[in-house]
Design a protein around this motif. Structure first.
Motif, PDB file in Angstrom:
ATOM      1  N   GLY A  23      28.336  33.856  29.178  1.00 16.94           N
ATOM      2  CA  GLY A  23      28.994  33.447  27.949  1.00 16.94           C
ATOM      3  C   GLY A  23      29.157  31.945  27.886  1.00 16.94           C
ATOM      4  N   VAL A  24      30.381  31.466  28.176  1.00 16.48           N
ATOM      5  CA  VAL A  24      30.700  30.039  28.139  1.00 16.48           C
ATOM      6  C   VAL A  24      29.824  29.258  29.123  1.00 16.48           C
ATOM      7  N   ASN A  25      29.417  28.050  28.689  1.00 16.52           N
ATOM      8  CA  ASN A  25      28.634  27.119  29.520  1.00 16.52           C
ATOM      9  C   ASN A  25      27.256  27.669  29.869  1.00 16.52           C
ATOM     10  N   GLY A  26      26.706  28.475  28.970  1.00 19.60           N
ATOM     11  CA  GLY A  26      25.365  29.004  29.172  1.00 19.60           C
ATOM     12  C   GLY A  26      24.380  28.442  28.173  1.00 19.60           C
ATOM     13  N   THR A  42      24.724  23.052  34.399  1.00 19.65           N
ATOM     14  CA  THR A  42      25.349  22.457  35.591  1.00 19.65           C
ATOM     15  C   THR A  42      26.042  21.162  35.208  1.00 19.65           C
ATOM     16  N   PRO A  43      27.200  20.893  35.782  1.00 16.36           N
ATOM     17  CA  PRO A  43      27.920  21.724  36.760  1.00 16.36           C
ATOM     18  C   PRO A  43      28.545  22.940  36.079  1.00 16.36           C
ATOM     19  N   ASN A  44      28.883  23.962  36.863  1.00 12.55           N
ATOM     20  CA  ASN A  44      29.444  25.185  36.286  1.00 12.55           C
ATOM     21  C   ASN A  44      30.552  25.768  37.146  1.00 12.55           C
ATOM     22  N   LYS A  92      39.761  35.401  23.796  1.00 12.27           N
ATOM     23  CA  LYS A  92      40.800  35.056  24.759  1.00 12.27           C
ATOM     24  C   LYS A  92      40.312  35.082  26.212  1.00 12.27           C
ATOM     25  N   THR A  93      39.133  35.629  26.432  1.00 19.35           N
ATOM     26  CA  THR A  93      38.646  35.831  27.804  1.00 19.35           C
ATOM     27  C   THR A  93      37.898  34.605  28.309  1.00 19.35           C
ATOM     28  N   LEU A  94      38.289  34.121  29.482  1.00 13.12           N
ATOM     29  CA  LEU A  94      37.747  32.881  30.053  1.00 13.12           C
ATOM     30  C   LEU A  94      36.238  32.821  29.992  1.00 13.12           C
ATOM     31  N   GLU A  95      35.558  33.775  30.626  1.00 12.84           N
ATOM     32  CA  GLU A  95      34.108  33.691  30.787  1.00 12.84           C
ATOM     33  C   GLU A  95      33.329  34.109  29.553  1.00 12.84           C
ATOM     34  N   GLU A  96      33.966  34.800  28.639  1.00 13.16           N
ATOM     35  CA  GLU A  96      33.247  35.254  27.453  1.00 13.16           C
ATOM     36  C   GLU A  96      33.174  34.168  26.381  1.00 13.16           C
ATOM     37  N   MET A  97      34.351  33.701  25.900  1.00 13.90           N
ATOM     38  CA  MET A  97      34.340  32.718  24.823  1.00 13.90           C
ATOM     39  C   MET A  97      35.362  31.587  25.005  1.00 13.90           C
ATOM     40  N   ARG A  98      36.411  31.786  25.778  1.00 12.44           N
ATOM     41  CA  ARG A  98      37.499  30.803  25.818  1.00 12.44           C
ATOM     42  C   ARG A  98      37.163  29.561  26.622  1.00 12.44           C
ATOM     43  N   GLY A  99      36.656  29.724  27.841  1.00 11.82           N
ATOM     44  CA  GLY A  99      36.418  28.583  28.701  1.00 11.82           C
ATOM     45  C   GLY A  99      37.710  28.013  29.266  1.00 11.82           C
TER      46      GLY A  99
END
Length: 399
Positions: free
Chosen positions: A104-107, A118-120, A171-178
């Motif tokens: 998700g995020v940072n992809g 990167t960095p991730n 609201k989820t860190l790895e999905e959309m929030r970051g």
């Protein structure tokens, strides 16, 4: 000589006792096999209705659906403005995607080429991306009245209804929030952004006519849910057959359906969506994309029965995405029934009884898969907007 006769007699007696035990065991095994092969009736299955039901507080209208489509494809909803709902729920993959678990995020990139920048410091999404298609029918069974407000969502059924479901990925860190926003603050940030975009102000006012300040979290959820309720595929050849067209399925496909019923698959995969929407412990192996084991609902390793519709477009399978083909899924069930447990965190006695009693054999797999392919319906809305009101990349950073 006498000793030899006595020894021989003792051996004879021992052999008879052992034969007796074996005979009893065989009788028990025979009874067990007979109990396994009690076939479900076709009546436990069903055709989908031709349209979805709206919850009382969110009646659909064309403006609301149009607004929801823009929001679904707009990365303005993510903390770093790089991920949209459509990043992991792509129309060409039945509103899912062809990855074991999502990035998700940072992809960056699409499908198998998607990777972290990167960095991730962002982990993979915890579970395989479930299809949004036909999610409007989640919870629909042959028993009782369907209530869209109570429709179970996600692999662990942690949300009810499309409205509640739609905000949780944000609201989820790895999905959309970051990392940029706290979970309790990110929705307010997204609403503040949307209020600054004139086109969204107009579209919210049109979709929720009569409200003086329509841009708020509840209406954000309602718009996305209204759009998702239009993403349905209700006319597979299986549906046509269940509605009375006996020629919709071939002879071999009907045989495959009988195998599906006879082997016990329909114990859990039943109703119009071919899901009982209950939680079951199967011991599916974990994805290696995350260090920690996924303990499922309430840390019991239980996961919700997924629908079997449109499986052709939604591989890989299971909550961990560990199986890339339907043959592998059915071989897994054959192993489970044989006593094999593939997840080291799950014990044999935890495995769901219904799964242990299945009677899937290798020779039946091709027939069952042939039936499962009759559940595919490619005739659904795949429209992707050419632009989104924020001016950001449609569908997020897929290029």
């Amino acid at each position: 000589m006498t000793c030899l006769r006595v020894y021989g007699f003792q051996c004879l007696i021992l052999s008879m006792i052992l034969l007796g035990f074996c005979s009893c065991g065989n009788d028990q095994n025979t009874q067990r096999k007979k109990s396994k092969k009690v076939s479900e009736s076709i009546a436990v299955l069903g055709a989908l209705p031709e349209s979805a039901i709206d919850p009382p507080d969110n009646p659909t209208n064309a403006k609301k659906v149009e607004l929801g489509r823009f929001l679904f494809f707009d990365p303005i909803l993510s903390g770093n403005r790089d991920v949209a709902c459509a990043t992991c729920h792509q129309p060409e993959f039945n509103y899912a995607e062809f990855l074991e678990t999502s990035i998700g995020v940072n992809g960056s990139g699409r499908d198998s080429k998607r990777q972290f920048l990167t960095p991730n410091t962002i982990p993979f999404v915890k579970r395989n991306s479930q299809s949004v298609l036909n999610a409007a029918f989640n919870g629909l069974t042959n028993q009782g009245e369907y209530n869209p407000v109570l429709a179970p969502m996600f692999w662990d059924s942690r949300a009810k209804g499309l409205e509640e479901q739609s905000l949780l990925p944000i609201k989820t860190l790895e999905e959309m929030r970051g990392h940029s926003y706290l979970e309790e603050a990110v929705i307010d940030e997204i609403i503040a952004r949307i209020r600054k975009i004139p086109e969204y102000q107009v579209r919210f006012s049109e979709a929720f006519a009569g409200e003086s300040n329509p841009v708020h979290a509840k209406n954000l959820a309602k718009a996305i849910a209204a759009y998702e309720r239009t993403l349905i595929a209700t006319n597979s050849r299986f549906d046509q057959y269940m509605r009375g067209d006996s020629n919709a399925l071939s002879f071999s496909e009907k045989e495959g359906m009988n195998l599906f019923l006879r082997t016990g698959c329909a114990k859990c995969h039943n109703g119009p969506m071919l899901s009982d929407y209950k939680l079951h412990i199967l011991g599916v192996p974990d994805s290696q994309n995350r260090k920690e084991s996924d303990a499922g609902a309430n840390n019991t390793y239980a996961f919700r029965t997924p629908t079997l519709r449109n499986l052709r477009y939604t591989a890989p399978y299971m909550h961990s995405g560990k199986f890339t083909t339907l043959d592998q899924v059915l071989l897994f069930y054959e192993d489970v029934a044989g006593g094999k447990v593939e997840n080291p965190h799950v014990t044999a006695h935890q495995i769901d009884t219904l799964a242990r009693r299945m009677d899937v054999n290798f020779r039946d797999i091709s027939g069952i898969v042939e039936f499962l392919n009759t559940l595919n319906d490619d005739n659904f809305d795949k429209t992707v907007p050419t632009r989104v009101p924020s001016g950001l990349k449609v569908s997020g950073n897929l290029d």
